[in-house]
Motif scaffolding. Structure first.
Motif, PDB file in Angstrom:
ATOM      1  N   ARG A   9       0.852  -1.187   0.000  1.00 39.28           N
ATOM      2  CA  ARG A   9       0.000   0.000   0.000  1.00 39.28           C
ATOM      3  C   ARG A   9       0.891   1.241   0.000  1.00 39.28           C
ATOM      4  O   ARG A   9       1.893   1.288   0.676  1.00 39.28           O
ATOM      5  N   GLN A  13      -3.246   3.453  -0.914  1.00 39.68           N
ATOM      6  CA  GLN A  13      -3.691   2.804  -2.145  1.00 39.68           C
ATOM      7  C   GLN A  13      -2.879   1.548  -2.414  1.00 39.68           C
ATOM      8  O   GLN A  13      -1.684   1.488  -2.122  1.00 39.68           O
ATOM      9  N   HIS A  14      -3.535   0.565  -3.001  1.00 37.87           N
ATOM     10  CA  HIS A  14      -2.859  -0.664  -3.408  1.00 37.87           C
ATOM     11  C   HIS A  14      -1.885  -0.342  -4.533  1.00 37.87           C
ATOM     12  O   HIS A  14      -2.207   0.418  -5.439  1.00 37.87           O
ATOM     13  N   GLY A  16       1.041  -2.027  -7.382  1.00 40.40           N
ATOM     14  CA  GLY A  16       1.191  -3.240  -8.165  1.00 40.40           C
ATOM     15  C   GLY A  16       2.406  -4.070  -7.863  1.00 40.40           C
ATOM     16  O   GLY A  16       2.504  -5.207  -8.319  1.00 40.40           O
ATOM     17  N   GLU A  81       0.358  -5.606 -17.185  1.00 40.78           N
ATOM     18  CA  GLU A  81      -0.771  -4.895 -16.586  1.00 40.78           C
ATOM     19  C   GLU A  81      -0.862  -3.444 -17.042  1.00 40.78           C
ATOM     20  O   GLU A  81      -1.947  -2.876 -17.092  1.00 40.78           O
ATOM     21  N   ASP A 132      -5.939   4.273 -14.101  1.00 43.52           N
ATOM     22  CA  ASP A 132      -5.110   3.429 -13.249  1.00 43.52           C
ATOM     23  C   ASP A 132      -5.588   3.393 -11.798  1.00 43.52           C
ATOM     24  O   ASP A 132      -5.516   2.366 -11.146  1.00 43.52           O
ATOM     25  N   ASN A 133      -6.090   4.515 -11.290  1.00 43.43           N
ATOM     26  CA  ASN A 133      -6.426   4.614  -9.870  1.00 43.43           C
ATOM     27  C   ASN A 133      -7.915   4.692  -9.561  1.00 43.43           C
ATOM     28  O   ASN A 133      -8.326   4.379  -8.449  1.00 43.43           O
ATOM     29  N   PRO A 135     -10.603   2.917 -10.190  1.00 39.89           N
ATOM     30  CA  PRO A 135     -11.291   1.744  -9.642  1.00 39.89           C
ATOM     31  C   PRO A 135     -10.934   1.445  -8.183  1.00 39.89           C
ATOM     32  O   PRO A 135     -11.615   0.668  -7.528  1.00 39.89           O
ATOM     33  N   HIS A 136      -9.884   2.071  -7.664  1.00 38.77           N
ATOM     34  CA  HIS A 136      -9.449   1.826  -6.288  1.00 38.77           C
ATOM     35  C   HIS A 136      -9.776   2.987  -5.349  1.00 38.77           C
ATOM     36  O   HIS A 136      -9.467   2.922  -4.167  1.00 38.77           O
ATOM     37  N   LEU A 137     -10.355   4.051  -5.875  1.00 38.95           N
ATOM     38  CA  LEU A 137     -10.646   5.237  -5.069  1.00 38.95           C
ATOM     39  C   LEU A 137     -12.059   5.168  -4.490  1.00 38.95           C
ATOM     40  O   LEU A 137     -13.000   4.782  -5.195  1.00 38.95           O
ATOM     41  N   ASP A 141     -15.007   3.886  -7.076  1.00 39.27           N
ATOM     42  CA  ASP A 141     -14.827   2.455  -7.311  1.00 39.27           C
ATOM     43  C   ASP A 141     -16.091   1.759  -7.802  1.00 39.27           C
ATOM     44  O   ASP A 141     -16.033   0.619  -8.250  1.00 39.27           O
ATOM     45  N   HIS A 142     -17.232   2.439  -7.792  1.00 37.44           N
ATOM     46  CA  HIS A 142     -18.482   1.848  -8.273  1.00 37.44           C
ATOM     47  C   HIS A 142     -18.828   2.285  -9.694  1.00 37.44           C
ATOM     48  O   HIS A 142     -19.815   1.822 -10.257  1.00 37.44           O
TER      49      HIS A 142
END
Length: 185
Positions: A9, A13-14, A16, A81, A132-133, A135-137, A141-142
């Motif tokens: 993290r 944030q995750h 890669g 990726e 890139d980010n 979908p993780h925010l 993310d929805h």
């Protein structure tokens, strides 16, 4: 084990990869991206021509150079990726370079190319960030993934069109003369 969880993290944030080289490039990339967003917005909103616009624009271009370089390195490290991010980085730096060179020619026709080039570079940067980010925010993310590709371009097209029209009317440009006007007294 704990170090692996910590390294997976970055700023909440995750990420890669947990490889130290990847994380080092990522840290520089985040700083350059933040600087590019701030200086790009400052240059866009500043009075033209003006010292604030010029200084922010120069800082923006430097940040874009670093951002595209670190983005390319990160994409190469995670090729499967992130290969598409290399294309976005190339568009971003190419558009910014075209915009900067057009303005350095100092002709009126260069204004539109300058605006289009730097606007496209900003849109490419924001597209890369959101694709890139996004979908993780949280809250984003929805959303469907296609919106991360489309929304920066849609917003950028509206704002760029407005800037080009304003420049064509002469509203964003003030002519500087080499001698000050004479006083009526």
């Amino acid at each position: 084990m704990y170090q692996h969880l910590l390294a997976a993290r970055f700023l909440g944030q995750h990420v890669g990869s947990t490889a130290p080289l990847f994380l080092a490039f990522l840290a520089v990339h985040v700083v350059a991206g933040t600087a590019a967003v701030i200086t790009g917005a400052t240059a866009a909103l500043a009075h033209k021509p003006g010292l604030r616009h010029l200084q922010a624009g120069r800082r923006y271009y430097r940040a874009i150079i670093v951002l595209s370089g670190t983005g390319a390195a990160l994409a190469i490290m995670r090729w499967r990726e992130d290969a598409y991010l290399l294309v976005i980085a190339a568009v971003m730096v190419s558009a910014a370079t075209i915009g900067v060179r057009a303005r350095r020619r100092r002709n009126r026709a260069g204004d539109t190319i300058h605006i289009l080039g730097l606007s496209l570079s900003f849109v490419a940067m924001m597209t890369g960030f959101y694709v890139d980010n996004g979908p993780h925010l949280p809250l984003l993310d929805h959303l469907p993934a296609i919106l991360f590709w489309v929304l920066p371009s849609a917003a950028g097209a509206v704002l760029t069109g407005r800037a080009v029209r304003r420049s064509a009317r002469g509203g964003a440009r003030v002519r500087c003369t080499s001698t000050p006007p004479k006083s009526p007294v």
